[in-house]
Design a protein around this motif. Sequence first.
Motif, PDB file in Angstrom:
ATOM      1  N   MET A 189       2.033   7.352  -4.614  1.00  0.00           N
ATOM      2  CA  MET A 189       1.478   7.941  -5.842  1.00  0.00           C
ATOM      3  C   MET A 189       0.508   9.069  -5.490  1.00  0.00           C
ATOM      4  O   MET A 189       0.471  10.113  -6.141  1.00  0.00           O
ATOM      5  N   PRO A 200       0.820  -1.218   0.000  1.00  0.00           N
ATOM      6  CA  PRO A 200       0.000   0.000   0.000  1.00  0.00           C
ATOM      7  C   PRO A 200       0.855   1.270   0.000  1.00  0.00           C
ATOM      8  O   PRO A 200       0.408   2.320  -0.464  1.00  0.00           O
ATOM      9  N   ALA A 201       2.089   1.182   0.488  1.00  0.00           N
ATOM     10  CA  ALA A 201       2.970   2.354   0.507  1.00  0.00           C
ATOM     11  C   ALA A 201       3.160   2.908  -0.905  1.00  0.00           C
ATOM     12  O   ALA A 201       3.293   4.120  -1.093  1.00  0.00           O
ATOM     13  N   ILE A 202       3.167   2.005  -1.912  1.00  0.00           N
ATOM     14  CA  ILE A 202       3.344   2.463  -3.292  1.00  0.00           C
ATOM     15  C   ILE A 202       2.118   3.257  -3.732  1.00  0.00           C
ATOM     16  O   ILE A 202       2.228   4.330  -4.322  1.00  0.00           O
ATOM     17  N   GLY A 203       0.915   2.727  -3.386  1.00  0.00           N
ATOM     18  CA  GLY A 203      -0.314   3.468  -3.682  1.00  0.00           C
ATOM     19  C   GLY A 203      -0.343   4.818  -2.985  1.00  0.00           C
ATOM     20  O   GLY A 203      -0.704   5.843  -3.582  1.00  0.00           O
ATOM     21  N   PHE A 204       0.075   4.827  -1.712  1.00  0.00           N
ATOM     22  CA  PHE A 204       0.083   6.101  -0.965  1.00  0.00           C
ATOM     23  C   PHE A 204       1.086   7.077  -1.574  1.00  0.00           C
ATOM     24  O   PHE A 204       0.825   8.279  -1.680  1.00  0.00           O
TER      25      PHE A 204
END
Lengths: 268, 268
Positions: free
Chosen positions: A207, A201-205
């Motif tokens: 972005m 989820p860190a990648i989604g956040f």
Amino acid sequence: MPKRQYTAKMQITLFQGLLVSVVTAIISIDSHLEGFFWFRPIIVAPVTGLILGDLHTGLIAGGYLELIFAGLNGVGGTIPPDSIMAAVMTVVLAKTTNLSVEAAVASGYGFGLLMQAISTLVLTGFLAFNKPADNYAAKADIKGITRLCWIGIIIGALQYGILTFLSVYAAQDAMRNFAEILEVNYAWVLDGFSIAGGLLPAIGFAMLLKVMLKVQYFPYLLAGFLFSTFIPYDNILPVALMGVAFAMMSFFNDGEAKGGAVYDEEGI
Amino acid sequence: MTKKAFERALTKSDITRMSIRTLLNQATFNFERMQSIGFTASFAPELKKIYGDDTEGLAKALSDNLEFINTHNVTLAFLIGVMLSLYEKHESLETIRNIKVSLFGPLAGVGDAVFWFTLTPIMAGICASFANDGNILGPILYFLVFFGCFLLRIPLGHIGYTMGTKAFDIVSKNIARVNKAASILACTILGGLIASYISINVATSIPVGDSVVSLQTDFFDHIIPNFLPFVFTFFIYSLVRKKVSATTLILCTLVASIVLAYFKVLAP
């Protein structure tokens, strides 16, 4: 329908095996989408019982399992033990082995854990959907985006249909062994995917932050982070309310600075 | 533009159809952006109606919505209702995104609290007691109540759309302040999401004399709880700003997770 009690040994026919698998596949679509809550044991177990010709066992198993699964849910993007496989296999084991319903629940739960592991792998594979979705969006191709959804739904249904058929009819013992081997020898692979589930989820956040975060908003991000860290709660609502407080402060302070607010007192 | 007689692009049946299409929300659920693709697909036909021939505008709107989102599947219809009313009035994409990011977390909170944490256990208790007596009313009652929950999406979609339309005038008169306030709210929530969604658990411990020092509990947790999730998110954020692609980041995260699980550096 003859009312048989718990320990009747029966052989599952090919037709029953197929029917259970197809019904499970359909119910799994609902589980995937969380639409009608057919995936709860209270529904799945009686339906399985009905197919195997023993609604009563299905109801008893459904009642037991529903209480066990009452506190297990997929809130916050986590994957709970799988209620469908647990319910189907509890009823199947109660009918085909000497296990009582109560004892079959424990074995059935094992299949729920196996499916939980498999679902973690499948949903990790679903990461592959994001890139094509971006491409379709760039071309304003709505049909393409919708098609991706259907592919996801079909993959999920196949996953359940096939696994149920193997577990219920084709290879019951092998599946039970497989579950044990996976848990004992390759636990680290499953651990790896669980760990990744906590990191991705860190990648989604990141972005989102790329487009939303400005230096002057960083203090609010920090405040939300600290609040959530030190007052952990099962949902984000308290943090959101604090955010609303910050937002209102900003809204009204800016209004005063400009000399008089232009807002409707009555609100929404 | 609000002064002119405003021609609506959407009809009531569009909103109803959108509310039912929210079923797609979780179709390609994955750990990076969670519900984004199904979420976008839920109201893509309505966006198409609003944008008409403006393919470029439609593409931008679609791309915007493919960012991370994770909310409750029932309350979601309300959020999309609000968003569609704003799209219909050609509110800026930035504003709509801000409103989306500040609403989805709280709506998930409300939805999870009502449906997962309250209704599911209550229904489990009631229906399991029926089922344990072998009464088929258990599953039937469960089925009906949750079917009602599904239907709830439709009024929620309409309420969101109406509220969004009404709020629009207040929003448009104070657009700069609303944007700032919404950004503050969104960043506060993002801070909270970082703390609650991302988990990193270091399993390594170092023997010191007779005792063992656990890196997680004796070191990182002593700096500040959730220290690593915060650092990791901003590490990814810095890479995103350096234009490292999401695909690369995902693959590296997956490989690293499995390797670190094998060497027992991280634990799930």
